[in-house]
Write an enzyme that holds these catalytic residues in place. Structure first.
Site, short mmCIF file in Angstrom:
data_model
loop_
_atom_site.label_atom_id
_atom_site.label_comp_id
_atom_site.label_asym_id
_atom_site.label_seq_id
_atom_site.Cartn_x
_atom_site.Cartn_y
_atom_site.Cartn_z
N SER A 164 -34.05 91.14 -28.02
CA SER A 164 -34.53 91.99 -29.11
C SER A 164 -35.68 92.89 -28.69
CB SER A 164 -34.99 91.10 -30.26
OG SER A 164 -36.09 90.32 -29.84
N CYS A 165 -36.26 92.66 -27.50
CA CYS A 165 -37.52 93.35 -27.21
C CYS A 165 -37.48 94.46 -26.17
CB CYS A 165 -38.56 92.32 -26.77
SG CYS A 165 -39.00 91.19 -28.09
N PHE A 166 -36.83 94.20 -25.02
CA PHE A 166 -37.04 95.13 -23.90
C PHE A 166 -36.64 96.58 -24.23
CE2 PHE A 166 -37.18 92.15 -19.95
CZ PHE A 166 -38.33 91.59 -20.45
#
Ligand code: NAD
Length: 427
Positions: free
Chosen positions: A262-264
């Site tokens: 979900s972040c990079f």
């Protein structure tokens, strides 16, 4: 201490359960009623090792409960903000959840004693100062005088989230003023991790710079892996040799079908859009995103070399989660790989120990099996996309019921002493 955690997603729930396990009195606040009910019943909405037991224990000891209504809490020492910060279509950060949570927190702090608001969500530099604080100050209360404010970014790894909560590599405390920072540092008193104190926007950027660096490191080794494939070299041997150099280190040199989670992508895109806003540029980060977009499809290109006509071929996909140890499929490479297989007319049979339910919301019409063996039965080829431990134990016998033994791994998974014939996407 009394702690409210606003947002009970991956970060919020792990943080809340972690603090409750340490003996604090924690209230989880979320707008999602179903999630709140589940948490109060001891049902964990995500898969994360150890979280279910710790949640049950915290509920039993009355150390944690969940609610949709922050106003039901009398007083608190801390309000942690752990709501999502997704991307908008253009890649810039969408602050709608941070803003609405800040409005609720403002109403809450209006008639309460001094407490410290801690922004744990990943937000771009200046967000706490220019977005969160102005909303909180609409109450007439003054930040730094009537309530404290810190930015305390989260660095947990999904799949190891609780370990990371209790033993983080570092704790970054961005503080509006010394009192706020002192109070938050005290909460982390018993943690053995190094603590760095800084200002709000530096703390915010440390999070983005860290994620952007990790995304770059993994993309770098993926590029080396792409070269290895053409040169007949095993990228994992190259990575091992590189990783022995202390200046490089072995982490984040696991080459494969690209980073997900979900972040990079979201954080790199947000940082890029902030960079543009300040009229700077980052050629590295744009390239990282471009390379990572293409990386998953390499496994389908390889498959096409072995099976030129994919139409109506049955393909087993082992592993859907973006990495092992989690049921999270957000931005998982498996999503674009399955899309490509379906585009070529393949029949997809997949298996993941934890992530099938989540994937069935994206692809309701593919076949979800309840074991690797069932997924492999009578298939023309198999793609291994997640390095779950159970896949590492697969042997020739497990693949013996395939129609043809074409096995391609997208990450380092299979054991060459157990499986005699398979190919890696990067070796
Ligand atoms: P998530 O989407 O899993 O959870 C967010 C939760 O916030 C949801 O349950 C949602 O219902 C709730 N929410 C939204 N608006 C709300 C409001 N106004 N009041 C109360 N609850 C509200 O998100 P996540 O993965 O936990 O990420 C949260 C933040 O932490 C993001 O900024 C993310 O970038 C960052 N982060 C995530 C990870 C990770 O591995 N997932 C790691 C480090 C940092």
């Amino acid at each position: 201490m009394k702690i409210i955690v606003v947002g009970s997603g991956y970060v919020g729930l792990c943080t809340a359960v972690g603090f409750a396990t340490l003996g604090h009195d924690v209230v989880c606040v979320d707008v999602d009623e179903e999630k709140v009910d589940k948490i109060n019943k001891g049902e964990v909405p995500i898969y994360e090792e150890g979280l279910d037991k710790m949640l049950s224990q915290a509920l039993q000891e009355n150390k944690l409960h969940a609610t949709t209504n922050i106003e039901s809490v009398k007083e608190t020492d801390f309000v942690f903000v752990a709501v999502g910060t997704p991307s908008k279509e253009n890649g810039s950060i969408d602050l709608k959840y941070v803003e609405s949570a800040s409005v609720d927190i403002a109403n809450f702090i209006k008639d309460r004693n001094y407490c410290t608001v801690v922004v744990k969500s990943t937000v771009l530099p200046e967000t706490t100062e220019k977005v969160v604080i102005p909303i909180l100050e609409k109450t007439g209360k003054k930040a730094g005088r009537d309530f404290g404010v810190c930015a305390n970014p989260e660095f947990l790894r999904e799949g190891k989230a609780m370990d990371d909560f209790f033993n983080p590599d570092r704790l970054i405390i961005g503080e509006l003023d010394k009192k706020s920072g002192d109070i938050l540092e005290k909460l982390y008193d018993n943690f053995k991790s190094p603590i760095m104190r800084t200002d709000l926007k530096t703390a915010e950027l440390i999070k983005y710079a860290s994620n952007a660096f990790l995304a770059t490191k993994v993309t770098f080794i993926n590029e080396i892996g792409n070269m290895c494939k053409n040169l007949g070299i095993d990228v994992y041997d190259v990575a091992e040799g590189m990783g022995l150099d202390k200046r490089i280190g072995k982490n984040f040199l696991q080459a494969g079908i690209g980073f997900g989670g979900s972040c990079f992508r979201k954080d790199v895109e947000a940082l890029l859009s902030k960079t543009k806003e300040t009229r700077a540029e980052s050629k590295i980060l744009s390239t990282v995103l471009d390379i990572n977009k293409d990386q998953p499809l390499r496994i389908v290109h390889l498959l096409k070399k072995r099976l030129p006509n994919l139409n109506e071929k049955t393909i087993a996909v082992l592993g859907l989660a973006f990495k092992e140890g989690t049921d999270d499929i957000r931005d998982a490479p498996s999503i674009s790989i399955i899309a490509e297989l379906l585009k070529h007319g393949c029949i997809v049979k997949c298996y993941d120990p934890k992530a099938s339910d989540n994937m069935s919301k994206i692809y309701p019409n593919i076949d979800y099996c309840n074991s690797a063996g069932a997924a492999l039965n009578k298939t023309d080829a198999c793609l291994i996309l997640t390095a779950w431990d159970e896949f590492k134990k697969l042997s020739d016998k497990d693949f013996s019921n395939m129609k043809s033994k074409i096995i391609i791994e997208g990450r380092k998974v299979l054991d060459k002493s157990l499986v005699t014939s398979f190919e890696g996407v990067l070796w």
